[in-house]
Design a protein around this motif. Structure first.
Motif, PDB file in Angstrom:
ATOM      1  N   LEU A  65      24.471   3.808   1.030  1.00  8.92           N
ATOM      2  CA  LEU A  65      23.108   3.728   1.532  1.00  8.92           C
ATOM      3  C   LEU A  65      23.110   2.998   2.866  1.00  8.92           C
ATOM      4  CD1 LEU A  65      22.984   3.006  -1.827  1.00  8.92           C
ATOM      5  CD2 LEU A  65      20.669   3.680  -1.298  1.00  8.92           C
ATOM      6  N   TRP A  66      22.308   3.473   3.778  1.00 12.91           N
ATOM      7  CA  TRP A  66      22.158   2.874   5.101  1.00 12.91           C
ATOM      8  C   TRP A  66      20.685   2.547   5.323  1.00 12.91           C
ATOM      9  CZ3 TRP A  66      26.271   2.582   8.648  1.00 12.91           C
ATOM     10  CH2 TRP A  66      27.428   3.300   8.308  1.00 12.91           C
ATOM     11  N   ALA A  67      20.434   1.539   6.117  1.00  9.98           N
ATOM     12  CA  ALA A  67      19.080   1.247   6.587  1.00  9.98           C
ATOM     13  C   ALA A  67      19.175   1.073   8.097  1.00  9.98           C
ATOM     14  CB  ALA A  67      18.526  -0.005   5.934  1.00  9.98           C
ATOM     15  N   HIS A  68      18.392   1.847   8.812  1.00  6.72           N
ATOM     16  CA  HIS A  68      18.406   1.820  10.263  1.00  6.72           C
ATOM     17  C   HIS A  68      17.065   1.300  10.765  1.00  6.72           C
ATOM     18  CE1 HIS A  68      21.839   4.512   9.759  1.00  6.72           C
ATOM     19  NE2 HIS A  68      21.065   5.337   9.089  1.00  6.72           N
ATOM     20  N   GLY A  69      17.090   0.501  11.777  1.00  3.82           N
ATOM     21  CA  GLY A  69      15.859   0.037  12.395  1.00  3.82           C
ATOM     22  C   GLY A  69      16.063  -1.297  13.067  1.00  3.82           C
ATOM     23  N   THR A  70      15.369  -1.467  14.157  1.00  6.19           N
ATOM     24  CA  THR A  70      15.378  -2.745  14.863  1.00  6.19           C
ATOM     25  C   THR A  70      13.944  -3.232  14.975  1.00  6.19           C
ATOM     26  OG1 THR A  70      15.298  -1.619  17.005  1.00  6.19           O
ATOM     27  CG2 THR A  70      17.473  -2.235  16.194  1.00  6.19           C
ATOM     28  N   ALA A  71      13.811  -4.518  15.064  1.00  3.55           N
ATOM     29  CA  ALA A  71      12.473  -5.105  15.148  1.00  3.55           C
ATOM     30  C   ALA A  71      11.860  -4.807  16.509  1.00  3.55           C
ATOM     31  CB  ALA A  71      12.540  -6.613  14.920  1.00  3.55           C
ATOM     32  N   ASP A  72      10.565  -4.590  16.507  1.00  2.00           N
ATOM     33  CA  ASP A  72       9.807  -4.458  17.743  1.00  2.00           C
ATOM     34  C   ASP A  72       9.663  -5.861  18.324  1.00  2.00           C
ATOM     35  OD1 ASP A  72       6.863  -4.690  18.996  1.00  2.00           O
ATOM     36  OD2 ASP A  72       7.621  -2.643  19.313  1.00  2.00           O
ATOM     37  N   GLU A  73      10.227  -6.081  19.497  1.00  2.00           N
ATOM     38  CA  GLU A  73      10.234  -7.432  20.068  1.00  2.00           C
ATOM     39  C   GLU A  73       8.830  -7.938  20.389  1.00  2.00           C
ATOM     40  OE1 GLU A  73      13.093  -8.222  23.147  1.00  2.00           O
ATOM     41  OE2 GLU A  73      14.539  -6.851  22.223  1.00  2.00           O
ATOM     42  N   GLU A  74       7.967  -7.047  20.846  1.00  2.00           N
ATOM     43  CA  GLU A  74       6.617  -7.457  21.214  1.00  2.00           C
ATOM     44  C   GLU A  74       5.819  -7.939  20.009  1.00  2.00           C
ATOM     45  OE1 GLU A  74       3.037  -5.011  23.118  1.00  2.00           O
ATOM     46  OE2 GLU A  74       4.812  -5.076  24.415  1.00  2.00           O
ATOM     47  N   GLN A  75       5.939  -7.204  18.890  1.00  2.00           N
ATOM     48  CA  GLN A  75       5.203  -7.577  17.680  1.00  2.00           C
ATOM     49  C   GLN A  75       6.023  -8.470  16.749  1.00  2.00           C
ATOM     50  OE1 GLN A  75       3.028  -4.515  15.594  1.00  2.00           O
ATOM     51  NE2 GLN A  75       3.105  -3.170  17.380  1.00  2.00           N
ATOM     52  N   ASP A  76       7.307  -8.610  17.037  1.00  2.00           N
ATOM     53  CA  ASP A  76       8.210  -9.423  16.220  1.00  2.00           C
ATOM     54  C   ASP A  76       8.151  -9.015  14.751  1.00  2.00           C
ATOM     55  OD1 ASP A  76      10.199 -11.294  15.809  1.00  2.00           O
ATOM     56  OD2 ASP A  76       8.801 -12.935  15.506  1.00  2.00           O
ATOM     57  N   ARG A  77       8.267  -7.703  14.521  1.00  2.00           N
ATOM     58  CA  ARG A  77       8.275  -7.164  13.162  1.00  2.00           C
ATOM     59  C   ARG A  77       8.894  -5.783  13.179  1.00  2.00           C
ATOM     60  NH1 ARG A  77       3.733  -3.559  12.040  1.00  2.00           N
ATOM     61  NH2 ARG A  77       4.010  -4.000   9.842  1.00  2.00           N
ATOM     62  N   TYR A  78       9.330  -5.358  12.015  1.00  2.00           N
ATOM     63  CA  TYR A  78       9.839  -3.999  11.876  1.00  2.00           C
ATOM     64  C   TYR A  78       8.652  -3.062  11.722  1.00  2.00           C
ATOM     65  CZ  TYR A  78      14.544  -5.754  11.283  1.00  2.00           C
ATOM     66  OH  TYR A  78      15.748  -6.359  11.492  1.00  2.00           O
ATOM     67  N   LEU A  79       8.605  -2.042  12.545  1.00  2.00           N
ATOM     68  CA  LEU A  79       7.545  -1.046  12.438  1.00  2.00           C
ATOM     69  C   LEU A  79       7.987   0.120  11.561  1.00  2.00           C
ATOM     70  CD1 LEU A  79       6.405  -0.978  16.174  1.00  2.00           C
ATOM     71  CD2 LEU A  79       5.433  -2.287  14.273  1.00  2.00           C
TER      72      LEU A  79
ATOM     73  N   LEU B  35      19.210  -8.830   6.124  1.00  2.00           N
ATOM     74  CA  LEU B  35      19.027  -9.094   4.686  1.00  2.00           C
ATOM     75  C   LEU B  35      17.879  -8.266   4.110  1.00  2.00           C
ATOM     76  CD1 LEU B  35      19.498 -12.954   4.363  1.00  2.00           C
ATOM     77  CD2 LEU B  35      20.840 -11.186   3.228  1.00  2.00           C
ATOM     78  N   LEU B  36      16.793  -8.164   4.867  1.00  2.00           N
ATOM     79  CA  LEU B  36      15.658  -7.358   4.432  1.00  2.00           C
ATOM     80  C   LEU B  36      16.089  -5.916   4.218  1.00  2.00           C
ATOM     81  CD1 LEU B  36      12.513  -6.982   4.054  1.00  2.00           C
ATOM     82  CD2 LEU B  36      12.506  -6.373   6.481  1.00  2.00           C
ATOM     83  N   LYS B  37      16.820  -5.373   5.191  1.00  2.00           N
ATOM     84  CA  LYS B  37      17.259  -3.981   5.077  1.00  2.00           C
ATOM     85  C   LYS B  37      18.257  -3.809   3.940  1.00  2.00           C
ATOM     86  CE  LYS B  37      17.925  -3.928   9.582  1.00  2.00           C
ATOM     87  NZ  LYS B  37      18.334  -3.508  10.926  1.00  2.00           N
ATOM     88  N   ILE B  38      19.150  -4.761   3.746  1.00  2.00           N
ATOM     89  CA  ILE B  38      20.091  -4.690   2.623  1.00  2.00           C
ATOM     90  C   ILE B  38      19.342  -4.774   1.297  1.00  2.00           C
ATOM     91  CG2 ILE B  38      21.909  -5.954   1.410  1.00  2.00           C
ATOM     92  CD1 ILE B  38      23.139  -6.515   4.188  1.00  2.00           C
ATOM     93  N   ALA B  39      18.330  -5.640   1.224  1.00  2.00           N
ATOM     94  CA  ALA B  39      17.529  -5.727   0.004  1.00  2.00           C
ATOM     95  C   ALA B  39      16.851  -4.392  -0.283  1.00  2.00           C
ATOM     96  CB  ALA B  39      16.488  -6.843   0.119  1.00  2.00           C
ATOM     97  N   LEU B  40      16.357  -3.748   0.754  1.00  2.27           N
ATOM     98  CA  LEU B  40      15.666  -2.476   0.596  1.00  2.27           C
ATOM     99  C   LEU B  40      16.611  -1.397   0.082  1.00  2.27           C
ATOM    100  CD1 LEU B  40      12.927  -1.060   1.075  1.00  2.27           C
ATOM    101  CD2 LEU B  40      13.751  -0.517   3.369  1.00  2.27           C
ATOM    102  N   ILE B  41      17.766  -1.229   0.718  1.00  2.72           N
ATOM    103  CA  ILE B  41      18.673  -0.174   0.271  1.00  2.72           C
ATOM    104  C   ILE B  41      19.373  -0.555  -1.036  1.00  2.72           C
ATOM    105  CG2 ILE B  41      18.980   0.907   2.523  1.00  2.72           C
ATOM    106  CD1 ILE B  41      21.667  -0.593   2.780  1.00  2.72           C
ATOM    107  N   GLY B  42      19.604  -1.848  -1.237  1.00  2.00           N
ATOM    108  CA  GLY B  42      20.199  -2.281  -2.502  1.00  2.00           C
ATOM    109  C   GLY B  42      19.286  -1.970  -3.668  1.00  2.00           C
ATOM    110  N   CYS B  43      18.019  -2.235  -3.492  1.00  2.00           N
ATOM    111  CA  CYS B  43      17.040  -1.959  -4.543  1.00  2.00           C
ATOM    112  C   CYS B  43      16.917  -0.454  -4.782  1.00  2.00           C
ATOM    113  CB  CYS B  43      15.689  -2.559  -4.168  1.00  2.00           C
ATOM    114  SG  CYS B  43      14.463  -2.485  -5.484  1.00  2.00           S
TER     115      CYS B  43
END
Length: 162
Positions: A83-97, A54-62
């Motif tokens: 529009l595409w948004a690519h990225g996976t969360a960093d498991e160690e930090q539990d956030r998108y870098l 949803l975060l990535k869709i919000a980003l590319i939608g905007c």
């Protein structure tokens, strides 16, 4: 479809235009709603979209909405865009870098100078009007790539702009 939350809970004082809500439907499964009656199943199961997606869709939608009219002036009002948004969360930090955006446009028939101008128009429109990116960029690196003309994919006009 609801345009206001049901009466399971009292509406908060801040409820008004722009408010959205999510109701829990089962373990780690929610339904997100807006006041226009849209419902989005949120979770990790079949038929659900994850919060990160949803975060990535919000980003590319905007970004797409911000650039739509300025790009239409350059490419014609019926131009195609994905529009595409690519990225996976960093498991160690539990956030998108990092989230990499890619915008596909049909740029065939445009000169290298015109393509460079389209990229500039897109970047300026997003920088000026994309509330979502302006909100998350201080914490997440966001890149954009405009693609669509294989003859110029290797030049600076088709490369990341940040």
């Amino acid at each position: 479809m609801p345009t206001v939350p049901d009466d399971s809970f009292e509406c908060p004082d801040a409820y008004g235009p722009g408010s959205v809500w999510a109701d829990r439907v089962s373990e780690r499964s929610l339904v997100g709603c807006n006041q226009r009656g849209v419902e989005i199943p949120i979770g990790m199961g079949e038929g659900e979209i994850s919060p990160g997606e949803l975060l990535k869709i919000a980003l590319i939608g905007c970004a797409g909405m911000s650039a739509d009219i300025p790009l239409g002036r350059r490419l014609g009002e019926d131009f195609a865009m994905r529009l595409w948004a690519h990225g996976t969360a960093d498991e160690e930090q539990d956030r998108y870098l990092r989230i990499d955006e890619e915008v596909q446009l049909d740029l065939s028939g445009l000169s290298a100078e015109e393509i460079t101008r389209v990229v500039t128009v897109f970047e300026r429109a997003v920088a000026a009007a994309c509330t979502v990116e302006r909100t998350i960029v201080p914490g997440v690196e966001v890149t954009h790539k405009i693609s669509g003309n294989p003859q110029v994919e290797g030049n600076a006009a088709g490369q990341e702009q940040r």
